[in-house]
Design a protein around this motif. Sequence first.
Motif, PDB file in Angstrom:
ATOM      1  N   GLY A  20     -35.609  13.530  41.928  1.00  0.00           N
ATOM      2  CA  GLY A  20     -35.484  14.395  43.102  1.00  0.00           C
ATOM      3  C   GLY A  20     -36.179  15.718  42.890  1.00  0.00           C
ATOM      4  N   GLY A  21     -35.835  16.683  43.727  1.00  0.00           N
ATOM      5  CA  GLY A  21     -36.468  17.990  43.691  1.00  0.00           C
ATOM      6  C   GLY A  21     -35.825  18.921  42.682  1.00  0.00           C
ATOM      7  N   THR A  22     -36.171  20.208  42.809  1.00  0.00           N
ATOM      8  CA  THR A  22     -35.676  21.222  41.881  1.00  0.00           C
ATOM      9  C   THR A  22     -35.161  22.423  42.664  1.00  0.00           C
ATOM     10  OG1 THR A  22     -37.263  20.542  40.177  1.00  0.00           O
ATOM     11  CG2 THR A  22     -36.271  22.730  39.952  1.00  0.00           C
ATOM     12  N   LYS A  29     -29.451  14.456  42.183  1.00  0.00           N
ATOM     13  CA  LYS A  29     -30.774  13.944  42.575  1.00  0.00           C
ATOM     14  C   LYS A  29     -31.833  15.012  42.322  1.00  0.00           C
ATOM     15  CE  LYS A  29     -28.956  10.896  46.190  1.00  0.00           C
ATOM     16  NZ  LYS A  29     -29.014  10.531  47.640  1.00  0.00           N
ATOM     17  N   GLY A  30     -32.088  15.270  41.053  1.00  0.00           N
ATOM     18  CA  GLY A  30     -33.090  16.262  40.714  1.00  0.00           C
ATOM     19  C   GLY A  30     -32.602  17.222  39.653  1.00  0.00           C
ATOM     20  N   LEU A  68     -30.492  19.611  47.094  1.00  0.00           N
ATOM     21  CA  LEU A  68     -31.130  18.481  46.429  1.00  0.00           C
ATOM     22  C   LEU A  68     -31.084  17.232  47.312  1.00  0.00           C
ATOM     23  CD1 LEU A  68     -29.898  18.834  42.726  1.00  0.00           C
ATOM     24  CD2 LEU A  68     -32.213  19.237  43.605  1.00  0.00           C
ATOM     25  N   GLU A  69     -29.972  17.048  48.020  1.00  0.00           N
ATOM     26  CA  GLU A  69     -29.846  15.917  48.936  1.00  0.00           C
ATOM     27  C   GLU A  69     -30.862  16.019  50.062  1.00  0.00           C
ATOM     28  OE1 GLU A  69     -28.639  12.335  50.205  1.00  0.00           O
ATOM     29  OE2 GLU A  69     -27.768  13.335  48.450  1.00  0.00           O
ATOM     30  N   LEU A 101     -33.701  17.711  49.989  1.00  0.00           N
ATOM     31  CA  LEU A 101     -35.036  17.502  49.420  1.00  0.00           C
ATOM     32  C   LEU A 101     -35.303  16.015  49.218  1.00  0.00           C
ATOM     33  CD1 LEU A 101     -35.108  20.400  46.782  1.00  0.00           C
ATOM     34  CD2 LEU A 101     -36.510  20.251  48.852  1.00  0.00           C
ATOM     35  N   SER A 102     -34.294  15.294  48.784  1.00  0.00           N
ATOM     36  CA  SER A 102     -34.442  13.852  48.584  1.00  0.00           C
ATOM     37  C   SER A 102     -34.714  13.140  49.902  1.00  0.00           C
ATOM     38  CB  SER A 102     -33.176  13.291  47.931  1.00  0.00           C
ATOM     39  OG  SER A 102     -33.277  11.903  47.740  1.00  0.00           O
ATOM     40  N   GLU A 103     -33.995  13.552  50.947  1.00  0.00           N
ATOM     41  CA  GLU A 103     -34.195  12.943  52.264  1.00  0.00           C
ATOM     42  C   GLU A 103     -35.581  13.259  52.804  1.00  0.00           C
ATOM     43  OE1 GLU A 103     -31.014  14.483  54.579  1.00  0.00           O
ATOM     44  OE2 GLU A 103     -29.474  13.261  53.601  1.00  0.00           O
ATOM     45  N   LYS A 123     -38.252  13.884  51.017  1.00  0.00           N
ATOM     46  CA  LYS A 123     -39.200  13.128  50.225  1.00  0.00           C
ATOM     47  C   LYS A 123     -39.225  11.674  50.664  1.00  0.00           C
ATOM     48  CE  LYS A 123     -42.103  12.650  46.775  1.00  0.00           C
ATOM     49  NZ  LYS A 123     -43.460  13.284  46.805  1.00  0.00           N
ATOM     50  N   SER A 124     -38.041  11.139  50.917  1.00  0.00           N
ATOM     51  CA  SER A 124     -37.949   9.742  51.366  1.00  0.00           C
ATOM     52  C   SER A 124     -38.638   9.551  52.711  1.00  0.00           C
ATOM     53  CB  SER A 124     -36.475   9.321  51.464  1.00  0.00           C
ATOM     54  OG  SER A 124     -36.357   8.011  51.968  1.00  0.00           O
TER      55      SER A 124
END
Length: 406
Positions: free
Chosen positions: A69-71, A126-127, A391-392, A394-396, A398-399
Amino acid sequence: MNYIEELISSIQNDIINIRRKLHQHPELSNEEYQTSELVKEKLSEYGIEWQSGFANTGVLGIIKGSLPGGTVALRADMDALPIQESNSHSFTSTNTGKMHACGHDAHTAMLIGAGYALQQIKEKLKGTVLLVFQPAEETSPTGGSQPMLNDGVFDECTPDVIFGQHVWPSLPVGQIGIRDKEMMGASDRFKLIVKGESGHASMPHDGNDALIIANQIISSLQTIVSRNVNPLDSAVVTIGKIEGGYGYNVIPKEIILEGTVRTFKSEVKDKVKHRFHKIINQTAAAFEGEVDIDYLDGYPATINTPEWAQQARQSAHRLLGEKSTPVLDPALAGEDFSRFLLQYPGAFIWLGTQIDDHDKQKPLHDPGFQLNEKALPIGSRYLVQVAIDTLETLSEKKSGETDAFS
């Protein structure tokens, strides 16, 4: 959320004790050696990887989640102020002329507490979460954020988003201050040396009174805000110190003025700065005097990224309810976190820390400043919540980008 609350509750006393220890042993900007050692000691105790040496005493904690995931970076400042504390509680400052009168002791303690909880749940993260312990926030215009950046604090792990949190004594415990854009102002400072000719007070015609020139400059500078700045914009020009003179019967040759200029918009700052120099030079010339001007561009305005300010607000609502984020005006106080926001998107947040006896609440930078320690576990929980939620998101994002590309 319940598990996070349990984790923070389990170390609540530790968070408070860290804050009190730091409060009792405050260190000024660029002198945060013991503070830095305590941070590293606690991070190691909690099993958190860290790096040090940024801006001399700065520390970076690194929590790498097990999931990709992200940072997200979370920042706390560590330095105290050159103020003699006037409180009488059991953990007052033992360092003469030094005090944590701006809550940086609490910021450091809350971030350490948040780090503990995040480390316990890293298998589900997630990251990556970065814990940024920054020195020298109080030393405008140099500060500590830019030196940390210059020293490569984010060279190995670059944040997608960064958040900073500051105690706020005008907000009750359980409330969070968040604005989508302007949070705090640009903080320029200046020193003027007004020069005339000395003489005997009974014979003013033989001298050139620097005090009269300085008086005219002070009055004229106020016209910048009242007559040059749009009333719908914000600007402040304040003279905070006047020094000069030799005695009651001597016309002073030199007067020193020190003060500050505060603005939000860059174009307003440019206008104020232009008028500032022009008014001073022309006023001095009109009285056949001279002025040496030392104008220092301080911290830029702290401007939140709307997307991440809204994310921070949503996290506050999840943690504390829909009424936890009242509508607030920005403040023209300066903040070194602004330089992080020039490089990375993010948001600066105020944490309600008002003491129970509101009538005895002193403002930031006051020798009698106190904060409500009931807010400390809330601050730690909130930092954890905003990190997880970001982080959630960022994950979404990215997805979504991956799906769109495929």
